[in-house]
Structure formats: C-alpha cells, structure tokens
Design a protein around this motif. Structure first.
Motif, PDB file in Angstrom:
ATOM      1  N   TYR A  83     -10.392   3.133   2.646  1.00  0.00           N
ATOM      2  CA  TYR A  83     -11.617   3.027   2.552  1.00  0.00           C
ATOM      3  C   TYR A  83     -12.278   1.596   2.885  1.00  0.00           C
ATOM      4  O   TYR A  83     -13.270   1.702   3.368  1.00  0.00           O
ATOM      5  CB  TYR A  83     -11.852   3.199   0.954  1.00  0.00           C
ATOM      6  N   ARG A  84     -11.832   0.695   2.622  1.00  0.00           N
ATOM      7  CA  ARG A  84     -12.160  -0.552   2.928  1.00  0.00           C
ATOM      8  C   ARG A  84     -12.312  -1.097   4.418  1.00  0.00           C
ATOM      9  O   ARG A  84     -13.270  -1.625   4.946  1.00  0.00           O
ATOM     10  CB  ARG A  84     -11.291  -1.768   2.102  1.00  0.00           C
ATOM     11  N   TYR A  85     -11.162  -0.682   5.240  1.00  0.00           N
ATOM     12  CA  TYR A  85     -10.935  -1.090   6.699  1.00  0.00           C
ATOM     13  C   TYR A  85     -11.189  -0.149   7.563  1.00  0.00           C
ATOM     14  O   TYR A  85     -11.017  -0.488   8.745  1.00  0.00           O
ATOM     15  CB  TYR A  85      -9.492  -1.914   6.642  1.00  0.00           C
ATOM     16  N   ALA A  86     -11.476   1.241   7.161  1.00  0.00           N
ATOM     17  CA  ALA A  86     -11.571   2.140   8.143  1.00  0.00           C
ATOM     18  C   ALA A  86     -12.783   2.941   7.778  1.00  0.00           C
ATOM     19  O   ALA A  86     -13.940   2.947   8.813  1.00  0.00           O
ATOM     20  CB  ALA A  86     -10.351   3.114   8.089  1.00  0.00           C
ATOM     21  N   LEU A  87     -12.968   3.441   6.694  1.00  0.00           N
ATOM     22  CA  LEU A  87     -14.032   4.497   6.505  1.00  0.00           C
ATOM     23  C   LEU A  87     -15.434   3.552   6.329  1.00  0.00           C
ATOM     24  O   LEU A  87     -16.334   4.216   6.663  1.00  0.00           O
ATOM     25  CB  LEU A  87     -13.788   5.214   5.153  1.00  0.00           C
TER      26      LEU A  87
ATOM     27  N   ALA B 129       6.762   5.256 -14.613  1.00  0.00           N
ATOM     28  CA  ALA B 129       7.057   5.054 -13.133  1.00  0.00           C
ATOM     29  C   ALA B 129       6.235   6.011 -12.262  1.00  0.00           C
ATOM     30  O   ALA B 129       6.036   5.557 -11.341  1.00  0.00           O
ATOM     31  CB  ALA B 129       8.478   5.601 -13.291  1.00  0.00           C
ATOM     32  N   LEU B 130       5.778   7.113 -12.697  1.00  0.00           N
ATOM     33  CA  LEU B 130       5.243   7.911 -11.752  1.00  0.00           C
ATOM     34  C   LEU B 130       3.701   7.297 -11.285  1.00  0.00           C
ATOM     35  O   LEU B 130       3.263   7.426 -10.382  1.00  0.00           O
ATOM     36  CB  LEU B 130       4.903   9.428 -12.481  1.00  0.00           C
ATOM     37  N   GLY B 131       2.978   6.724 -12.345  1.00  0.00           N
ATOM     38  CA  GLY B 131       1.920   5.931 -12.363  1.00  0.00           C
ATOM     39  C   GLY B 131       1.913   4.724 -11.382  1.00  0.00           C
ATOM     40  O   GLY B 131       1.143   4.608 -10.508  1.00  0.00           O
ATOM     41  N   TRP B 132       2.950   4.079 -11.504  1.00  0.00           N
ATOM     42  CA  TRP B 132       3.195   3.121 -10.593  1.00  0.00           C
ATOM     43  C   TRP B 132       3.416   3.469  -9.186  1.00  0.00           C
ATOM     44  O   TRP B 132       2.852   2.992  -8.122  1.00  0.00           O
ATOM     45  CB  TRP B 132       4.360   2.326 -10.974  1.00  0.00           C
ATOM     46  N   LEU B 133       4.213   4.572  -8.910  1.00  0.00           N
ATOM     47  CA  LEU B 133       4.361   5.125  -7.842  1.00  0.00           C
ATOM     48  C   LEU B 133       3.164   5.619  -7.088  1.00  0.00           C
ATOM     49  O   LEU B 133       2.817   5.581  -5.921  1.00  0.00           O
ATOM     50  CB  LEU B 133       5.387   6.338  -7.881  1.00  0.00           C
ATOM     51  N   GLY B 134       2.469   6.295  -7.994  1.00  0.00           N
ATOM     52  CA  GLY B 134       1.169   6.695  -7.563  1.00  0.00           C
ATOM     53  C   GLY B 134       0.126   5.719  -7.088  1.00  0.00           C
ATOM     54  O   GLY B 134      -0.672   5.968  -6.178  1.00  0.00           O
ATOM     55  N   ASN B 135       0.099   4.608  -7.890  1.00  0.00           N
ATOM     56  CA  ASN B 135      -0.787   3.542  -7.502  1.00  0.00           C
ATOM     57  C   ASN B 135      -0.352   2.968  -6.190  1.00  0.00           C
ATOM     58  O   ASN B 135      -1.120   2.458  -5.238  1.00  0.00           O
ATOM     59  CB  ASN B 135      -0.684   2.366  -8.548  1.00  0.00           C
TER      60      ASN B 135
ATOM     61  N   PRO C 254      -3.233   2.490  -0.344  1.00  0.00           N
ATOM     62  CA  PRO C 254      -3.545   2.945   0.847  1.00  0.00           C
ATOM     63  C   PRO C 254      -4.967   3.582   0.812  1.00  0.00           C
ATOM     64  O   PRO C 254      -5.447   3.191   1.857  1.00  0.00           O
ATOM     65  CB  PRO C 254      -2.217   4.090   1.162  1.00  0.00           C
ATOM     66  N   ALA C 255      -5.106   4.160   0.017  1.00  0.00           N
ATOM     67  CA  ALA C 255      -6.645   5.016  -0.165  1.00  0.00           C
ATOM     68  C   ALA C 255      -7.685   3.642  -0.139  1.00  0.00           C
ATOM     69  O   ALA C 255      -8.700   3.768   0.635  1.00  0.00           O
ATOM     70  CB  ALA C 255      -6.888   5.804  -1.055  1.00  0.00           C
ATOM     71  N   ARG C 256      -7.548   2.931  -0.897  1.00  0.00           N
ATOM     72  CA  ARG C 256      -8.208   1.850  -0.974  1.00  0.00           C
ATOM     73  C   ARG C 256      -8.273   0.870   0.191  1.00  0.00           C
ATOM     74  O   ARG C 256      -9.377   0.769   0.818  1.00  0.00           O
ATOM     75  CB  ARG C 256      -7.993   0.710  -2.075  1.00  0.00           C
ATOM     76  N   TRP C 257      -7.001   0.727   1.009  1.00  0.00           N
ATOM     77  CA  TRP C 257      -7.294  -0.070   2.270  1.00  0.00           C
ATOM     78  C   TRP C 257      -8.059   0.959   3.353  1.00  0.00           C
ATOM     79  O   TRP C 257      -8.664   0.274   4.269  1.00  0.00           O
ATOM     80  CB  TRP C 257      -5.674  -0.176   2.565  1.00  0.00           C
TER      81      TRP C 257
END
Length: 363
Positions: free
Chosen positions: A105-109, A88-94, A100-103
C-alpha cells in the motif's frame, strides 16, 4: 396462637340452604382430604430426606465429575494449546500478510493512486472546458428554438380546447343537468320513500315476532329456571371450596399430630435404646479396649519400631566402617587435597558477613 387460622371474614346472613349443604359437604371432603394430606406430608418428608442425603451429594459428585471431564480439560487445552497457537498464528499473519500489505500500500498503491488522481483531474478539467465553451452555448440555442415552437403550439392548443369545451357544454352538460333535475331526482326520491316505508313495516313485524317467539321465552327461562339453579350451584361450589380449605387445614393438624406420634414412637423404640446401648455399653467397652489393648499395643509397636530403626542405623554404620576399612586396605590412605583455583577468593579478598567484597563495592 394458631398460625394456620385464616383471617376473620365479615359475617353475612346465611340461609337454611347454605347451612344444610355445608355440614355434609365438609364431612365428605374431610374424609377424602385427610388421606391425601397424610400422603402429601409423607412424600414431602421423604423428598426432603432424599434430597439431603442422596440428591445433594450426588449433585456435588456429578458437578465435580463434569468439571473434571469437561471444564478442566478444555481450560487446559485453551490455556496451553489454543492461546499459544493463536499467538503464533497472529505473529505469522502479521509477518506474512500485514507487513507485505502495508509495504504494497505504501510503496505501490499510494503512488499509483496519486498518478491516477492527477490524470482524472486533467480529464475533468478538459471536460469542464468542453462543457463551458461548446456544449453550454449549443444547448442554450436549442432551448431558445424549442421555447418559441412551444409558445406557438400552446396558443393553437388553447383555441382548439376552448372550442371543444363550448361544444361539450351545450351538447352534453346542459341536457344532462336538465334530465337529472326534472326526471331522475323525482323518481329517486319516490323510490327511496317507498323503500323506507316497506323496510320500516317489515322491520316492525320482524321485531315483534322475534320478541314474542325468542326474547320473552328466553327471559322467562333465565328468570325462573337458570338464575335459581345458578344461585344454588354457586352456593354449592362456594361451600365445597370452603370445605376443601377447612379440611386441608384440619388434615394438616392431624398429619402433624400423627407425625409427632410416629416420631415419639420411633424415638423411644429405636433412638433411645441405641443411645442407651452406645452410652452405657459400647462407650465403656471402647474405653476399656483403648486403655487395655490398643494403647499397650501401640506402645509396643512404637518400641519395636525404635529398636528396628536403631538396629538398622547400627548395621548401616557397621557396613560404612567396613567399606572404609576395605578401601584403605586396598587403596591406601587418601592423600592431601590438591591446591588449585577455587571459586571463593583466598586471603584478604575472602567474602565475610561484615565486609563488602563484591566487584562493585570493594575498594
């Protein structure tokens, strides 16, 4: 064949001192070792019996108790609590961090980094043009001026250095060389020869003094006192060790003989009478009690049980019949079952073992 007999050793000639020491030492050591060997064998037997009857079952019980108290609860906690919680924690962390970090990195950074890279390339090109067109020509001119000034300073310095070197040679080096060759070297050789002679004489005197006062007395003490005493002590130690080994083997044989005697006595005093009583008294009595008392009692108990079960079955049937009669008296006879929708198809579409009437296979 005696398995405890040590391998044969090569026989060497033995003196009277060895033979005189061997017999009393072996007698004394045998008297001392036999009780120790008997106590050791008794402790060994008691330890084996205790290990077989107490320690091993206790160890198994402690191991089972440890598993029941520690391993199985932690295993259940890991399997049914920690693993689902981790998933459950892994799913919440994902969901909350990785996506959000992937989004971001891809669309802002990534676009921001591309823009900064373009700006840095433009600044680098401007700095390169400035270096190639302005700074490099100015630097070459300054370097040419410094090179000319350096050549002039080097020529002046070389002349000054040559003059100073010539003056230093004739004012310092030549006088110092003459002083060393004609004064210091002869004086040093004379002092060295004198010191060598003095050290050689003193060393010879000290050598003979130490030899007379220390070496010769120590050599005499070693040759005439310590070496004979050491040989005697070595013989005593060797014979004592051999006596201990011999006494330990003999004590082992005595201990085994005593153990066999005690085992035989215990067998004929306790085991055989108990076996005879069990075989000739208790076994026939037990068979008689089984045939005359236990089996008839068991048969009677089974007969009583069958009678009680039949009586209970008859009582249940009577109560069931009386309840049915009372229901018919109060409510009347039950009517025919009402026709309605049934889960099983009727008529031709009824399921049979030899026909295919499912929704996928019927015609």
């Amino acid at each position: 064949m005696d398995l405890d007999k040590p391998p044969a050793r090569p026989q060497h000639p033995q003196g009277c001192l060895t033979v005189a020491i061997r017999v009393p030492v072996r007698i004394v050591v045998l008297v001392l070792v036999v009780p120790v060997r008997l106590a050791w064998d008794a402790l060994t037997v008691a330890g084996r019996f205790l290990s077989r009857t107490v320690l091993r079952p206790l160890g198994r019980a402690v191991r089972w108790l440890g598993r029941a108290l520690f391993v199985w609860p932690f295993l259940a906690l890991w399997r049914w609590v920690a693993v689902p919680a981790g998933k459950a924690l892994g799913w919440l962390g994902n969901v909350l961090v990785v996506v959000p970090a992937r989004w971001l990195y891809r669309y802002a950074l990534t676009p921001l980094g591309h823009g900064l890279a373009q700006v840095a390339r433009a600044i680098g090109a401007a700095l390169g043009w400035l270096y190639a067109r302005v700074l490099a020509p100015v630097g070459r001119g300054i370097a040419w001026l410094l090179k000319g000034a350096g050549l002039l300073l080097a020529a002046a310095g070389a002349g000054v250095f040559a003059a100073v070197a010539w003056l230093a040679r004739f004012l310092l080096v030549v006088p110092a060389r003459l002083l060393f060759a004609w004064v210091l070297a002869p004086v040093g050789r004379a002092l060295a020869w004198l010191a060598t002679a003095v050290v050689t004489g003193v060393g010879a005197v000290l050598h003979w003094t130490a030899r007379v006062l220390l070496v010769l007395p120590a050599l005499s003490l070693w040759r005439w006192v310590l070496a004979p005493v050491g040989r005697v002590l070595a013989v005593v130690a060797r014979e004592t060790a051999e006596a201990f080994r011999h006494a330990w083997r003999i004590a082992g044989r005595i201990s085994r003989a005593v153990g066999r005697v005690l085992g035989t006595v215990l067998r004929w005093v306790f085991v055989e009478p108990v076996r005879w009583v069990y075989r000739t008294v208790l076994t026939p009595v037990g068979h008689a009690v089984r045939d005359l008392v236990l089996r008839p009692a068991a048969e009677a108990a089974r007969a009583v049980g069958r009678g009680v079960r039949e009586a209970l079955a008859a009582a249940r049937a009577t109560v069931r019949q009386a309840r049915a009669d009372l229901r018919r008296t109060l409510l009347g006879e039950p009517g025919p079952p009402a026709a309605g929708d049934r889960r099983e198809p009727g008529g031709r579409g009824t399921r049979t073992l030899g026909g295919s009437t499912t929704a996928l296979t019927k015609d």
